[in-house]
Design a protein around this motif. Sequence first.
Motif, PDB file in Angstrom:
ATOM      1  N   THR A  36      51.444  33.434  41.793  1.00 42.84           N
ATOM      2  CA  THR A  36      50.912  34.264  42.700  1.00 42.84           C
ATOM      3  C   THR A  36      49.519  33.839  43.075  1.00 42.84           C
ATOM      4  O   THR A  36      48.972  33.274  42.380  1.00 42.84           O
ATOM      5  N   PHE A  37      49.405  33.951  44.727  1.00 44.10           N
ATOM      6  CA  PHE A  37      48.223  33.169  45.163  1.00 44.10           C
ATOM      7  C   PHE A  37      47.724  33.968  46.410  1.00 44.10           C
ATOM      8  O   PHE A  37      48.687  34.090  47.446  1.00 44.10           O
ATOM      9  N   ASN A  38      46.613  34.430  46.161  1.00 45.33           N
ATOM     10  CA  ASN A  38      45.967  34.781  47.633  1.00 45.33           C
ATOM     11  C   ASN A  38      45.378  33.651  48.262  1.00 45.33           C
ATOM     12  O   ASN A  38      44.357  32.869  47.882  1.00 45.33           O
ATOM     13  N   ILE A  39      46.046  33.335  49.627  1.00 39.08           N
ATOM     14  CA  ILE A  39      45.690  32.272  50.378  1.00 39.08           C
ATOM     15  C   ILE A  39      44.678  32.205  51.481  1.00 39.08           C
ATOM     16  O   ILE A  39      44.392  31.323  52.014  1.00 39.08           O
ATOM     17  N   LEU A  40      43.810  33.371  51.193  1.00 37.05           N
ATOM     18  CA  LEU A  40      42.656  33.534  52.221  1.00 37.05           C
ATOM     19  C   LEU A  40      43.081  33.157  53.655  1.00 37.05           C
ATOM     20  O   LEU A  40      42.266  32.445  54.379  1.00 37.05           O
ATOM     21  N   THR A 217      40.464  36.166  37.627  1.00 37.88           N
ATOM     22  CA  THR A 217      40.591  35.328  38.598  1.00 37.88           C
ATOM     23  C   THR A 217      39.906  35.585  39.867  1.00 37.88           C
ATOM     24  O   THR A 217      40.533  34.917  41.132  1.00 37.88           O
ATOM     25  N   PHE A 218      38.916  36.286  39.837  1.00 41.64           N
ATOM     26  CA  PHE A 218      38.226  36.356  40.993  1.00 41.64           C
ATOM     27  C   PHE A 218      36.737  36.482  40.702  1.00 41.64           C
ATOM     28  O   PHE A 218      36.444  37.192  39.792  1.00 41.64           O
ATOM     29  N   PRO A 219      35.647  35.689  41.459  1.00 45.76           N
ATOM     30  CA  PRO A 219      35.864  34.856  42.601  1.00 45.76           C
ATOM     31  C   PRO A 219      36.372  33.408  42.026  1.00 45.76           C
ATOM     32  O   PRO A 219      35.807  33.192  40.637  1.00 45.76           O
ATOM     33  N   SER A 220      37.047  32.463  42.682  1.00 44.88           N
ATOM     34  CA  SER A 220      37.571  31.140  42.166  1.00 44.88           C
ATOM     35  C   SER A 220      36.352  30.444  41.626  1.00 44.88           C
ATOM     36  O   SER A 220      36.675  29.683  40.732  1.00 44.88           O
ATOM     37  N   ASP A 221      35.066  30.328  42.052  1.00 47.66           N
ATOM     38  CA  ASP A 221      34.077  29.655  41.602  1.00 47.66           C
ATOM     39  C   ASP A 221      33.566  29.969  40.091  1.00 47.66           C
ATOM     40  O   ASP A 221      33.396  29.208  39.448  1.00 47.66           O
ATOM     41  N   GLU A 222      33.518  31.231  40.082  1.00 42.11           N
ATOM     42  CA  GLU A 222      32.809  31.676  38.792  1.00 42.11           C
ATOM     43  C   GLU A 222      33.638  33.197  38.573  1.00 42.11           C
ATOM     44  O   GLU A 222      33.083  33.989  38.808  1.00 42.11           O
ATOM     45  N   PRO A 223      34.834  33.117  38.005  1.00 43.77           N
ATOM     46  CA  PRO A 223      35.419  34.276  38.009  1.00 43.77           C
ATOM     47  C   PRO A 223      34.855  35.341  36.943  1.00 43.77           C
ATOM     48  O   PRO A 223      34.418  34.985  35.984  1.00 43.77           O
ATOM     49  N   ASP A 224      34.758  36.517  37.482  1.00 47.63           N
ATOM     50  CA  ASP A 224      34.162  37.565  36.337  1.00 47.63           C
ATOM     51  C   ASP A 224      35.015  39.023  36.369  1.00 47.63           C
ATOM     52  O   ASP A 224      34.646  39.918  35.728  1.00 47.63           O
ATOM     53  N   ARG A 225      36.218  38.876  36.664  1.00 50.01           N
ATOM     54  CA  ARG A 225      37.182  40.158  36.966  1.00 50.01           C
ATOM     55  C   ARG A 225      38.723  39.412  37.031  1.00 50.01           C
ATOM     56  O   ARG A 225      38.855  38.518  37.602  1.00 50.01           O
ATOM     57  N   LYS A 226      39.698  40.480  36.428  1.00 50.38           N
ATOM     58  CA  LYS A 226      40.889  39.975  36.704  1.00 50.38           C
ATOM     59  C   LYS A 226      41.476  41.064  37.904  1.00 50.38           C
ATOM     60  O   LYS A 226      41.575  42.216  37.621  1.00 50.38           O
ATOM     61  N   ILE A 227      42.060  40.457  38.957  1.00 53.08           N
ATOM     62  CA  ILE A 227      42.807  41.440  40.060  1.00 53.08           C
ATOM     63  C   ILE A 227      43.931  40.848  40.700  1.00 53.08           C
ATOM     64  O   ILE A 227      44.638  41.611  41.247  1.00 53.08           O
ATOM     65  N   GLU A 245      45.615  31.334  34.441  1.00 55.84           N
ATOM     66  CA  GLU A 245      44.994  31.411  35.865  1.00 55.84           C
ATOM     67  C   GLU A 245      44.800  29.740  36.177  1.00 55.84           C
ATOM     68  O   GLU A 245      44.671  28.768  35.165  1.00 55.84           O
ATOM     69  N   ILE A 246      44.867  29.391  37.599  1.00 58.67           N
ATOM     70  CA  ILE A 246      44.755  28.259  38.334  1.00 58.67           C
ATOM     71  C   ILE A 246      43.735  28.289  39.096  1.00 58.67           C
ATOM     72  O   ILE A 246      43.873  29.023  40.273  1.00 58.67           O
ATOM     73  N   CYS A 247      42.374  27.936  38.874  1.00 63.31           N
ATOM     74  CA  CYS A 247      41.251  28.023  39.642  1.00 63.31           C
ATOM     75  C   CYS A 247      40.950  27.021  40.568  1.00 63.31           C
ATOM     76  O   CYS A 247      40.454  25.886  39.921  1.00 63.31           O
ATOM     77  N   ASP A 248      41.040  26.895  41.837  1.00 65.94           N
ATOM     78  CA  ASP A 248      40.551  25.883  42.574  1.00 65.94           C
ATOM     79  C   ASP A 248      39.470  26.397  43.746  1.00 65.94           C
ATOM     80  O   ASP A 248      39.830  27.275  44.476  1.00 65.94           O
ATOM     81  N   ALA A 249      38.291  26.145  43.421  1.00 61.66           N
ATOM     82  CA  ALA A 249      36.916  26.960  44.119  1.00 61.66           C
ATOM     83  C   ALA A 249      37.134  26.242  45.623  1.00 61.66           C
ATOM     84  O   ALA A 249      36.123  27.102  46.247  1.00 61.66           O
ATOM     85  N   VAL A 250      37.910  25.622  46.186  1.00 58.92           N
ATOM     86  CA  VAL A 250      37.888  25.314  47.752  1.00 58.92           C
ATOM     87  C   VAL A 250      39.177  26.022  48.239  1.00 58.92           C
ATOM     88  O   VAL A 250      39.143  26.577  49.512  1.00 58.92           O
ATOM     89  N   ALA A 251      40.141  25.712  47.524  1.00 55.94           N
ATOM     90  CA  ALA A 251      41.476  26.310  48.215  1.00 55.94           C
ATOM     91  C   ALA A 251      41.468  27.748  48.805  1.00 55.94           C
ATOM     92  O   ALA A 251      41.973  28.127  49.553  1.00 55.94           O
ATOM     93  N   HIS A 254      40.376  33.137  45.494  1.00 57.09           N
ATOM     94  CA  HIS A 254      41.140  34.041  44.416  1.00 57.09           C
ATOM     95  C   HIS A 254      41.631  32.523  43.480  1.00 57.09           C
ATOM     96  O   HIS A 254      41.917  31.435  44.274  1.00 57.09           O
ATOM     97  N   CYS A 255      41.583  32.703  42.446  1.00 60.58           N
ATOM     98  CA  CYS A 255      42.290  31.920  41.398  1.00 60.58           C
ATOM     99  C   CYS A 255      43.832  32.435  41.659  1.00 60.58           C
ATOM    100  O   CYS A 255      44.347  33.395  41.736  1.00 60.58           O
ATOM    101  N   ALA A 256      44.863  31.363  41.496  1.00 59.67           N
ATOM    102  CA  ALA A 256      46.195  31.678  41.450  1.00 59.67           C
ATOM    103  C   ALA A 256      46.580  32.084  40.156  1.00 59.67           C
ATOM    104  O   ALA A 256      45.700  31.740  39.091  1.00 59.67           O
ATOM    105  N   VAL A 257      47.730  32.733  39.799  1.00 56.78           N
ATOM    106  CA  VAL A 257      48.140  32.816  38.599  1.00 56.78           C
ATOM    107  C   VAL A 257      49.753  32.535  38.179  1.00 56.78           C
ATOM    108  O   VAL A 257      50.521  32.705  39.247  1.00 56.78           O
ATOM    109  N   LEU A 258      49.774  31.725  37.049  1.00 57.22           N
ATOM    110  CA  LEU A 258      51.049  31.245  37.102  1.00 57.22           C
ATOM    111  C   LEU A 258      51.691  31.797  35.598  1.00 57.22           C
ATOM    112  O   LEU A 258      51.030  32.014  34.727  1.00 57.22           O
ATOM    113  N   SER A 259      52.818  32.474  35.586  1.00 57.24           N
ATOM    114  CA  SER A 259      53.661  32.844  34.552  1.00 57.24           C
ATOM    115  C   SER A 259      55.045  32.112  34.422  1.00 57.24           C
ATOM    116  O   SER A 259      55.635  32.065  35.419  1.00 57.24           O
ATOM    117  N   VAL A 260      55.115  31.850  33.038  1.00 59.42           N
ATOM    118  CA  VAL A 260      56.678  31.295  32.831  1.00 59.42           C
ATOM    119  C   VAL A 260      57.317  32.334  32.156  1.00 59.42           C
ATOM    120  O   VAL A 260      56.925  32.779  30.880  1.00 59.42           O
TER     121      VAL A 260
END
Length: 265
Positions: A36-40, A217-227, A245-251, A254-260
């Motif tokens: 899941t990824f909020n793509i802004l 998961t948010f914000p992606s540069d310095e996450p302080d909460r899971k949403i 989580e997958i955090c790319d502070a530029v893309a 939000h951090c993306a979340v990966l679950s298997v």
Amino acid sequence: MKTITTTFVLFMLLFLGYSGYTQDYGQKETTLRILTFNILHGATTQGDFDLDKIAAVIKDANPDLVAMQEVDFKTRRAQNYDLATELGLRTKMAPLFGIAMPYDGGAYGEGILTKMPILKSENVALPHSPGNEPRAALSVLVQLESGDTIRFIATHLEHQENSTDRTDQVKKINAVFGDDDYPGILAGDLNDTPESEAISILKTVWTDSSKGKSFLTFPSDEPDRKIDYILFRPAQRWELIESREICDAVASDHCAVLSVLKLKK
């Protein structure tokens, strides 16, 4: 006689091969990579517009199914791109867009990318207060290689902290999908923390794939909460292999979340 014998042998080979296929069909355990990824809306945290950065995050995760939030469809701010289709082309996945509201000369809502064929799709409008942003839950039935069918739902809930819309929206999601005949996965930016009322209501039906994990998961540069979440139901049909989580502070902000997840028989 030779022709008859050859034909019979070929027939038997085909029959045995076909029988073997049908015997295995629907019996294999299936492991799925869910993102899941909020793509802004196609922007980056640097203020530019770069779909390749978003696509790179998705491709690196190698998901089978992706839920995307803040997806623009031919809006002016997204340079008239259909973001779901563009990201589908860049990741070689099948795209689907679901409108939540008309916006900026186009539309705004949810997106799904899938490596599996879609059997059926449905876009469910979620309740919202007058003046608040319309929200939706985009649902697909997809057929797995094992022959199983699962439901995958992408959503984005109300963001205002003191709004009651989120609780109304999760109640609607539970009412529509809680008694589903198909095993389900719900993914998205839910705009609330794990101990909140809205997430607690969801958990009466769904199991959080990050249960026992402490990632934010948010914000992606310095996450302080899971949403941002990936949840599944019913609990006994799924085995959780991994969640992170997958955090790319530029893309994105939000951090993306990966679950298997493994679908059990």
